[in-house]
Design a protein around this motif. Sequence first.
Motif, PDB file in Angstrom:
ATOM      1  N   ASP A   9       0.824  -1.209   0.000  1.00  0.00           N
ATOM      2  CA  ASP A   9       0.000   0.000   0.000  1.00  0.00           C
ATOM      3  C   ASP A   9       0.859   1.260   0.000  1.00  0.00           C
ATOM      4  OD1 ASP A   9      -2.285  -1.523   0.003  1.00  0.00           O
ATOM      5  OD2 ASP A   9      -2.569  -1.403   2.185  1.00  0.00           O
ATOM      6  N   PHE A  10       1.922   1.258   0.789  1.00  0.00           N
ATOM      7  CA  PHE A  10       2.834   2.398   0.827  1.00  0.00           C
ATOM      8  C   PHE A  10       3.496   2.605  -0.535  1.00  0.00           C
ATOM      9  CE2 PHE A  10       7.193   3.961   1.369  1.00  0.00           C
ATOM     10  CZ  PHE A  10       6.917   5.223   1.886  1.00  0.00           C
ATOM     11  N   SER A  11       3.968   1.537  -1.130  1.00  0.00           N
ATOM     12  CA  SER A  11       4.620   1.632  -2.439  1.00  0.00           C
ATOM     13  C   SER A  11       3.655   2.126  -3.506  1.00  0.00           C
ATOM     14  CB  SER A  11       5.189   0.276  -2.848  1.00  0.00           C
ATOM     15  OG  SER A  11       6.115  -0.170  -1.901  1.00  0.00           O
ATOM     16  N   LEU A 107      10.031   7.209 -15.714  1.00  0.00           N
ATOM     17  CA  LEU A 107      10.685   5.903 -15.804  1.00  0.00           C
ATOM     18  C   LEU A 107      10.654   5.171 -14.472  1.00  0.00           C
ATOM     19  CD1 LEU A 107      13.737   6.829 -18.075  1.00  0.00           C
ATOM     20  CD2 LEU A 107      11.677   5.568 -18.726  1.00  0.00           C
ATOM     21  N   PHE A 108      10.866   5.902 -13.371  1.00  0.00           N
ATOM     22  CA  PHE A 108      10.784   5.298 -12.044  1.00  0.00           C
ATOM     23  C   PHE A 108       9.378   4.779 -11.781  1.00  0.00           C
ATOM     24  CE2 PHE A 108       9.965   5.562  -7.478  1.00  0.00           C
ATOM     25  CZ  PHE A 108      10.967   4.726  -7.013  1.00  0.00           C
ATOM     26  N   TRP A 109       8.374   5.546 -12.178  1.00  0.00           N
ATOM     27  CA  TRP A 109       6.988   5.132 -11.996  1.00  0.00           C
ATOM     28  C   TRP A 109       6.707   3.857 -12.781  1.00  0.00           C
ATOM     29  CZ3 TRP A 109       2.874   4.544 -15.384  1.00  0.00           C
ATOM     30  CH2 TRP A 109       1.636   4.366 -14.792  1.00  0.00           C
ATOM     31  N   LEU A 110       7.170   3.793 -14.017  1.00  0.00           N
ATOM     32  CA  LEU A 110       6.937   2.619 -14.850  1.00  0.00           C
ATOM     33  C   LEU A 110       7.576   1.373 -14.237  1.00  0.00           C
ATOM     34  CD1 LEU A 110       5.892   1.456 -17.559  1.00  0.00           C
ATOM     35  CD2 LEU A 110       8.144   1.988 -18.488  1.00  0.00           C
ATOM     36  N   VAL A 111       8.819   1.494 -13.823  1.00  0.00           N
ATOM     37  CA  VAL A 111       9.520   0.350 -13.221  1.00  0.00           C
ATOM     38  C   VAL A 111       8.844  -0.067 -11.917  1.00  0.00           C
ATOM     39  CG1 VAL A 111      11.698  -0.360 -12.131  1.00  0.00           C
ATOM     40  CG2 VAL A 111      11.716   0.834 -14.330  1.00  0.00           C
ATOM     41  N   SER A 112       8.458   0.904 -11.085  1.00  0.00           N
ATOM     42  CA  SER A 112       7.825   0.553  -9.818  1.00  0.00           C
ATOM     43  C   SER A 112       6.467  -0.103 -10.034  1.00  0.00           C
ATOM     44  CB  SER A 112       7.700   1.777  -8.916  1.00  0.00           C
ATOM     45  OG  SER A 112       6.842   2.736  -9.481  1.00  0.00           O
ATOM     46  N   MET A 113       5.729   0.297 -11.052  1.00  0.00           N
ATOM     47  CA  MET A 113       4.443  -0.345 -11.330  1.00  0.00           C
ATOM     48  C   MET A 113       4.639  -1.792 -11.773  1.00  0.00           C
ATOM     49  SD  MET A 113       1.691   1.422 -10.781  1.00  0.00           S
ATOM     50  CE  MET A 113       2.466   1.866  -9.260  1.00  0.00           C
ATOM     51  N   VAL A 114       5.629  -2.042 -12.610  1.00  0.00           N
ATOM     52  CA  VAL A 114       5.905  -3.415 -13.040  1.00  0.00           C
ATOM     53  C   VAL A 114       6.293  -4.273 -11.843  1.00  0.00           C
ATOM     54  CG1 VAL A 114       7.493  -4.840 -14.392  1.00  0.00           C
ATOM     55  CG2 VAL A 114       6.503  -2.790 -15.404  1.00  0.00           C
ATOM     56  N   ILE A 115       7.145  -3.740 -10.982  1.00  0.00           N
ATOM     57  CA  ILE A 115       7.567  -4.489  -9.794  1.00  0.00           C
ATOM     58  C   ILE A 115       6.383  -4.730  -8.863  1.00  0.00           C
ATOM     59  CG2 ILE A 115       8.957  -4.343  -7.677  1.00  0.00           C
ATOM     60  CD1 ILE A 115      11.105  -2.925  -9.390  1.00  0.00           C
ATOM     61  N   LEU A 116       5.569  -3.706  -8.632  1.00  0.00           N
ATOM     62  CA  LEU A 116       4.423  -3.870  -7.740  1.00  0.00           C
ATOM     63  C   LEU A 116       3.430  -4.893  -8.285  1.00  0.00           C
ATOM     64  CD1 LEU A 116       3.718  -0.215  -6.605  1.00  0.00           C
ATOM     65  CD2 LEU A 116       4.471  -2.117  -5.176  1.00  0.00           C
ATOM     66  N   ILE A 117       3.213  -4.898  -9.570  1.00  0.00           N
ATOM     67  CA  ILE A 117       2.283  -5.872 -10.153  1.00  0.00           C
ATOM     68  C   ILE A 117       2.844  -7.284 -10.018  1.00  0.00           C
ATOM     69  CG2 ILE A 117       1.314  -6.672 -12.350  1.00  0.00           C
ATOM     70  CD1 ILE A 117       0.932  -3.677 -13.047  1.00  0.00           C
ATOM     71  N   GLU A 118       4.131  -7.454 -10.307  1.00  0.00           N
ATOM     72  CA  GLU A 118       4.738  -8.782 -10.191  1.00  0.00           C
ATOM     73  C   GLU A 118       4.730  -9.275  -8.745  1.00  0.00           C
ATOM     74  OE1 GLU A 118       5.654 -10.918 -12.567  1.00  0.00           O
ATOM     75  OE2 GLU A 118       4.808  -9.427 -13.940  1.00  0.00           O
ATOM     76  N   VAL A 119       5.107  -8.404  -7.800  1.00  0.00           N
ATOM     77  CA  VAL A 119       5.104  -8.794  -6.387  1.00  0.00           C
ATOM     78  C   VAL A 119       3.683  -9.059  -5.918  1.00  0.00           C
ATOM     79  CG1 VAL A 119       5.543  -7.949  -4.035  1.00  0.00           C
ATOM     80  CG2 VAL A 119       7.269  -7.651  -5.806  1.00  0.00           C
ATOM     81  N   GLY A 120       2.747  -8.208  -6.325  1.00  0.00           N
ATOM     82  CA  GLY A 120       1.354  -8.400  -5.933  1.00  0.00           C
ATOM     83  C   GLY A 120       0.777  -9.697  -6.433  1.00  0.00           C
ATOM     84  N   GLU A 121       1.107 -10.081  -7.646  1.00  0.00           N
ATOM     85  CA  GLU A 121       0.609 -11.345  -8.185  1.00  0.00           C
ATOM     86  C   GLU A 121       1.275 -12.538  -7.507  1.00  0.00           C
ATOM     87  OE1 GLU A 121       1.113 -11.175 -12.406  1.00  0.00           O
ATOM     88  OE2 GLU A 121      -0.730 -10.008 -12.686  1.00  0.00           O
ATOM     89  N   MET A 126      -3.080  -9.854  -5.782  1.00  0.00           N
ATOM     90  CA  MET A 126      -3.821  -9.551  -7.008  1.00  0.00           C
ATOM     91  C   MET A 126      -4.121 -10.870  -7.697  1.00  0.00           C
ATOM     92  SD  MET A 126      -1.343  -6.476  -8.312  1.00  0.00           S
ATOM     93  CE  MET A 126      -2.242  -6.177  -9.805  1.00  0.00           C
ATOM     94  N   SER A 127      -5.317 -10.982  -8.245  1.00  0.00           N
ATOM     95  CA  SER A 127      -5.637 -12.202  -8.974  1.00  0.00           C
ATOM     96  C   SER A 127      -5.104 -12.104 -10.396  1.00  0.00           C
ATOM     97  CB  SER A 127      -7.141 -12.434  -8.984  1.00  0.00           C
ATOM     98  OG  SER A 127      -7.781 -11.343  -9.611  1.00  0.00           O
ATOM     99  N   LYS A 128      -4.719 -13.220 -10.940  1.00  0.00           N
ATOM    100  CA  LYS A 128      -4.146 -13.236 -12.297  1.00  0.00           C
ATOM    101  C   LYS A 128      -5.206 -13.244 -13.349  1.00  0.00           C
ATOM    102  CE  LYS A 128       0.170 -15.302 -11.036  1.00  0.00           C
ATOM    103  NZ  LYS A 128       1.141 -16.316 -11.278  1.00  0.00           N
TER     104      LYS A 128
END
Length: 128
Positions: A9-11, A107-121, A126-128
Amino acid sequence: MDVWIGFFDFSLAVACLISIVGSLIILYLVLFEFDNLMGRFRNSKAISVRKGFVDSFWGRWFIVGTMCAMVTFSNKQIRQGALDREDYENLPRWLVWLFRGVMSLALFWLVSMVILIEVGESMGWMSK
């Protein structure tokens, strides 16, 4: 488990804040500095080709984004002929740093979103 959800949530909140800050900077440039910016890039081929977009708000947003990318990756853009060397050298340093900062935020936002989605899944948040 609660610690990881709190971190997620913080991220997510930090990534949203970064997105909002970057968008507000671009919004300011589009609304108040656009004509000044167009004058500073008058010899650059990549901007002169896009002058048809000037009539709409989103077109101006696109042009300012193009300017940010050209200044951030200036060496490549100058070699390819998209950015005029004289235009780049005459830019104020604060504007160069602003453009590079906005692009870095994006670019930081894009990378952090990819990481958050991967970690969340992988953690099952997060459901796949």
